[in-house]
Each structure stands twice: as structure tokens, then as C-alpha cells.
Design a protein around this motif. Structure first.
Motif, short mmCIF file in Angstrom:
data_model
loop_
_atom_site.label_atom_id
_atom_site.label_comp_id
_atom_site.label_asym_id
_atom_site.label_seq_id
_atom_site.Cartn_x
_atom_site.Cartn_y
_atom_site.Cartn_z
N SER A 18 -1.85 0.80 -13.26
CA SER A 18 -2.71 0.18 -12.26
C SER A 18 -3.43 1.22 -11.40
CB SER A 18 -1.88 -0.75 -11.36
OG SER A 18 -1.04 0.01 -10.53
N ASP A 19 -4.47 0.79 -10.71
CA ASP A 19 -5.23 1.67 -9.82
C ASP A 19 -4.39 2.15 -8.64
OD1 ASP A 19 -7.45 1.49 -11.37
OD2 ASP A 19 -8.49 0.04 -10.10
N CYS A 20 -3.40 1.37 -8.27
CA CYS A 20 -2.54 1.75 -7.15
C CYS A 20 -1.83 3.07 -7.43
CB CYS A 20 -1.52 0.64 -6.92
SG CYS A 20 -0.49 0.88 -5.47
N VAL A 21 -1.40 3.30 -8.66
CA VAL A 21 -0.71 4.53 -9.01
C VAL A 21 -1.69 5.59 -9.50
CG1 VAL A 21 0.99 5.55 -10.59
CG2 VAL A 21 1.44 3.34 -9.56
N VAL A 22 -2.62 5.19 -10.37
CA VAL A 22 -3.52 6.15 -11.01
C VAL A 22 -4.55 6.71 -10.03
CG1 VAL A 22 -5.21 6.45 -12.84
CG2 VAL A 22 -3.20 5.07 -13.26
N VAL A 23 -5.22 5.84 -9.29
CA VAL A 23 -6.31 6.27 -8.42
C VAL A 23 -5.80 6.61 -7.01
CG1 VAL A 23 -8.50 5.58 -7.39
CG2 VAL A 23 -7.97 4.90 -9.72
N LYS A 24 -5.05 5.71 -6.42
CA LYS A 24 -4.60 5.89 -5.03
C LYS A 24 -3.40 6.82 -4.90
CE LYS A 24 -7.37 2.71 -3.32
NZ LYS A 24 -7.87 2.36 -2.04
N ARG A 25 -2.75 7.16 -6.02
CA ARG A 25 -1.63 8.10 -6.08
C ARG A 25 -0.41 7.65 -5.28
NH1 ARG A 25 -2.24 11.24 -10.10
NH2 ARG A 25 -1.57 13.16 -9.18
N HIS A 26 -0.16 6.32 -5.25
CA HIS A 26 1.05 5.79 -4.63
C HIS A 26 2.17 5.79 -5.66
CE1 HIS A 26 -0.87 4.42 -0.96
NE2 HIS A 26 -1.81 3.82 -1.68
N THR A 27 3.39 5.69 -5.20
CA THR A 27 4.52 5.56 -6.12
C THR A 27 4.63 4.10 -6.55
OG1 THR A 27 6.11 5.12 -4.38
CG2 THR A 27 5.77 7.43 -4.97
N VAL A 28 5.40 3.86 -7.59
CA VAL A 28 5.61 2.48 -8.07
C VAL A 28 6.29 1.65 -6.98
CG1 VAL A 28 6.80 1.08 -9.78
CG2 VAL A 28 5.68 3.17 -10.49
N LYS A 29 7.23 2.25 -6.27
CA LYS A 29 7.93 1.55 -5.19
C LYS A 29 6.95 1.13 -4.10
CE LYS A 29 11.80 2.00 -2.04
NZ LYS A 29 12.90 2.87 -1.60
N GLU A 30 6.04 2.01 -3.73
CA GLU A 30 5.05 1.68 -2.71
C GLU A 30 4.12 0.57 -3.19
OE1 GLU A 30 4.66 6.05 -0.55
OE2 GLU A 30 3.27 5.51 -2.15
N CYS A 31 3.74 0.61 -4.46
CA CYS A 31 2.85 -0.42 -5.00
C CYS A 31 3.54 -1.78 -5.03
CB CYS A 31 2.39 -0.03 -6.40
SG CYS A 31 1.27 1.38 -6.41
N LEU A 32 4.84 -1.81 -5.24
CA LEU A 32 5.57 -3.07 -5.22
C LEU A 32 5.57 -3.69 -3.83
CD1 LEU A 32 8.67 -2.42 -7.48
CD2 LEU A 32 6.87 -4.09 -7.85
N GLN A 33 5.48 -2.86 -2.80
CA GLN A 33 5.47 -3.37 -1.43
C GLN A 33 4.11 -3.94 -1.05
OE1 GLN A 33 6.83 0.00 0.79
NE2 GLN A 33 8.95 -0.29 0.19
N PHE A 34 3.03 -3.51 -1.74
CA PHE A 34 1.69 -4.06 -1.49
C PHE A 34 1.58 -5.35 -2.31
CE2 PHE A 34 0.41 0.64 -1.47
CZ PHE A 34 0.78 0.79 -0.14
N GLU A 35 1.98 -6.44 -1.72
CA GLU A 35 2.10 -7.68 -2.47
C GLU A 35 0.76 -8.22 -2.96
OE1 GLU A 35 4.39 -11.83 -1.71
OE2 GLU A 35 5.16 -10.00 -0.83
N ASN A 36 -0.23 -8.31 -2.10
CA ASN A 36 -1.51 -8.90 -2.48
C ASN A 36 -2.65 -7.89 -2.42
OD1 ASN A 36 -0.46 -11.48 -2.95
ND2 ASN A 36 -0.50 -11.93 -0.77
N SER A 37 -2.37 -6.67 -2.78
CA SER A 37 -3.39 -5.63 -2.75
C SER A 37 -4.35 -5.78 -3.92
CB SER A 37 -2.72 -4.25 -2.80
OG SER A 37 -3.68 -3.24 -2.89
N ALA A 38 -5.59 -5.37 -3.72
CA ALA A 38 -6.58 -5.42 -4.80
C ALA A 38 -6.30 -4.34 -5.84
CB ALA A 38 -7.98 -5.25 -4.23
#
Length: 70
Positions: A18-38
Motif C-alpha cells: 500500500s501507499d501507506c508503507v511504500v510512499v509515506k514510509r510508515h510501518t505496518v503497525k502504524e498503517c493498521l492504526q490509520f483506520e480510514n486513511s486514503a
């Protein structure tokens, strides 16, 4: 005993692409916390919901006797 291992692996794979990890460079754990993120696709959100239902089914005493609905 049934396991949710396959759904968990599918969720992690989806989030890693996903863009959350690839582009924004967040961890998987952080992306799981963004429930309704684009940045987190709808597909990953639905897999997350399935994983939650699977885990809940393992803890629900009524379902432990009947088994998970897969």
C-alpha cells in the motif's frame, strides 16, 4: 484448533504494497492504526475486518463449539 494465520499474512502483504508503507514510509503497525486513511486501500481494510472477525471467533465461547464461519 483453527488459526487466522493465512488471513494475517494476506493482511500484512496487502499493507506492505500500500501507499501507506511504500510512499509515506510508515510501518505496518502504524498503517493498521490509520483506520480510514486514503493511503490504506479498501481491500486492506476489508481483509483487516475479516482478520478481526476470525480472531473474535476464536475467543467467542459460542463459536468455539460451532467453529468459525469461513
Amino acid at each position: 484448533m483453527p488459526s487466522c494465520k493465512e488471513i494475517r499474512e494476506e493482511l500484512v502483504d496487502c499493507l506492505l504494497k500500500s501507499d501507506c508503507v511504500v510512499v509515506k514510509r510508515h510501518t505496518v503497525k502504524e498503517c493498521l492504526q490509520f483506520e480510514n486513511s486514503a493511503d490504506v486501500p479498501k481491500e486492506c481494510q476489508s481483509i483487516r475486518r475479516s482478520f478481526f472477525e476470525c480472531r473474535r471467533g476464536l475467543l467467542d465461547m459460542r463459536r468455539r463449539f460451532r467453529g468459525n464461519k469461513l
